[in-house]
Design a protein around this motif. Structure first.
Motif, PDB file in Angstrom:
ATOM      1  N   SER A  68      31.838  73.060   1.905  1.00 48.47           N
ATOM      2  CA  SER A  68      31.939  72.458   3.571  1.00 48.47           C
ATOM      3  C   SER A  68      30.854  71.754   3.991  1.00 48.47           C
ATOM      4  O   SER A  68      30.943  70.644   4.497  1.00 48.47           O
ATOM      5  N   ILE A  69      29.524  72.913   4.031  1.00 53.66           N
ATOM      6  CA  ILE A  69      28.385  72.212   4.633  1.00 53.66           C
ATOM      7  C   ILE A  69      27.782  70.988   4.036  1.00 53.66           C
ATOM      8  O   ILE A  69      27.600  69.998   4.632  1.00 53.66           O
ATOM      9  N   ALA A  70      27.916  71.087   2.816  1.00 54.30           N
ATOM     10  CA  ALA A  70      27.329  70.078   1.907  1.00 54.30           C
ATOM     11  C   ALA A  70      28.200  68.735   1.994  1.00 54.30           C
ATOM     12  O   ALA A  70      27.772  67.673   2.000  1.00 54.30           O
ATOM     13  N   ARG A  71      29.761  68.910   2.051  1.00 53.80           N
ATOM     14  CA  ARG A  71      30.438  67.757   2.079  1.00 53.80           C
ATOM     15  C   ARG A  71      30.121  67.096   3.401  1.00 53.80           C
ATOM     16  O   ARG A  71      30.741  65.667   3.559  1.00 53.80           O
ATOM     17  N   SER A  72      30.056  67.701   4.402  1.00 59.66           N
ATOM     18  CA  SER A  72      29.893  67.173   5.757  1.00 59.66           C
ATOM     19  C   SER A  72      28.560  66.707   6.114  1.00 59.66           C
ATOM     20  O   SER A  72      28.251  66.361   7.482  1.00 59.66           O
ATOM     21  N   HIS A  73      27.689  67.248   5.387  1.00 58.56           N
ATOM     22  CA  HIS A  73      26.271  67.306   5.763  1.00 58.56           C
ATOM     23  C   HIS A  73      25.900  65.308   6.187  1.00 58.56           C
ATOM     24  O   HIS A  73      26.219  64.638   5.375  1.00 58.56           O
ATOM     25  N   PRO A  74      24.845  65.273   7.170  1.00 54.42           N
ATOM     26  CA  PRO A  74      24.614  64.071   7.390  1.00 54.42           C
ATOM     27  C   PRO A  74      23.756  63.330   6.265  1.00 54.42           C
ATOM     28  O   PRO A  74      23.737  61.937   6.262  1.00 54.42           O
ATOM     29  N   ASP A  75      23.135  64.096   5.436  1.00 52.49           N
ATOM     30  CA  ASP A  75      22.408  63.636   4.468  1.00 52.49           C
ATOM     31  C   ASP A  75      23.048  63.286   3.237  1.00 52.49           C
ATOM     32  O   ASP A  75      23.916  63.923   2.680  1.00 52.49           O
ATOM     33  N   GLY A  76      22.840  61.774   2.790  1.00 54.04           N
ATOM     34  CA  GLY A  76      23.694  61.220   1.614  1.00 54.04           C
ATOM     35  C   GLY A  76      23.373  62.061   0.328  1.00 54.04           C
ATOM     36  O   GLY A  76      24.546  62.103  -0.204  1.00 54.04           O
ATOM     37  N   TYR A  77      22.270  62.428   0.285  1.00 55.40           N
ATOM     38  CA  TYR A  77      22.007  62.834  -1.203  1.00 55.40           C
ATOM     39  C   TYR A  77      22.574  64.273  -1.195  1.00 55.40           C
ATOM     40  O   TYR A  77      23.332  64.583  -2.257  1.00 55.40           O
ATOM     41  N   ILE A  78      22.650  65.197  -0.321  1.00 55.46           N
ATOM     42  CA  ILE A  78      23.532  66.308  -0.122  1.00 55.46           C
ATOM     43  C   ILE A  78      25.077  66.338  -0.462  1.00 55.46           C
ATOM     44  O   ILE A  78      25.594  66.853  -1.317  1.00 55.46           O
TER      45      ILE A  78
END
Length: 88
Positions: A68-78
């Protein structure tokens, strides 16, 4: 010197690669979820298994949190990286 055990299951050897890898994955999962530093998350994510079966049941909620953190992260790479890993 090693202590003898009478258990039918012997404890994991301290240098057992699979046990060490499981411990590392568990520690990395906890760190990914708790540490908001961008570079830390970018370094951990590519080598982090993101499926529940890779962890004991008590860490399944952390796997869900990491995804969930990764999918909604502001960083495009993540965001991109997590999609590659959950598909694979």
């Amino acid at each position: 010197m090693r202590a003898e055990t009478s258990s039918t299951e012997s404890p994991a050897e301290p240098d057992d690669p699979s046990a060490l890898m499981r411990e590392w994955h568990q520690a990395a999962l906890r760190e990914f979820v708790s540490n908001e530093h961008l570079d830390v998350r970018r370094c951990i994510l590519p080598v982090l298994p993101l499926w529940r079966s890779a962890y004991p049941p008590e860490l399944h909620d952390l796997v869900d949190a990491a995804v969930s953190i990764a999918r909604s992260h502001p960083d495009g790479y993540i965001r991109h990286r997590v999609e590659l890993q959950v598909r694979g």
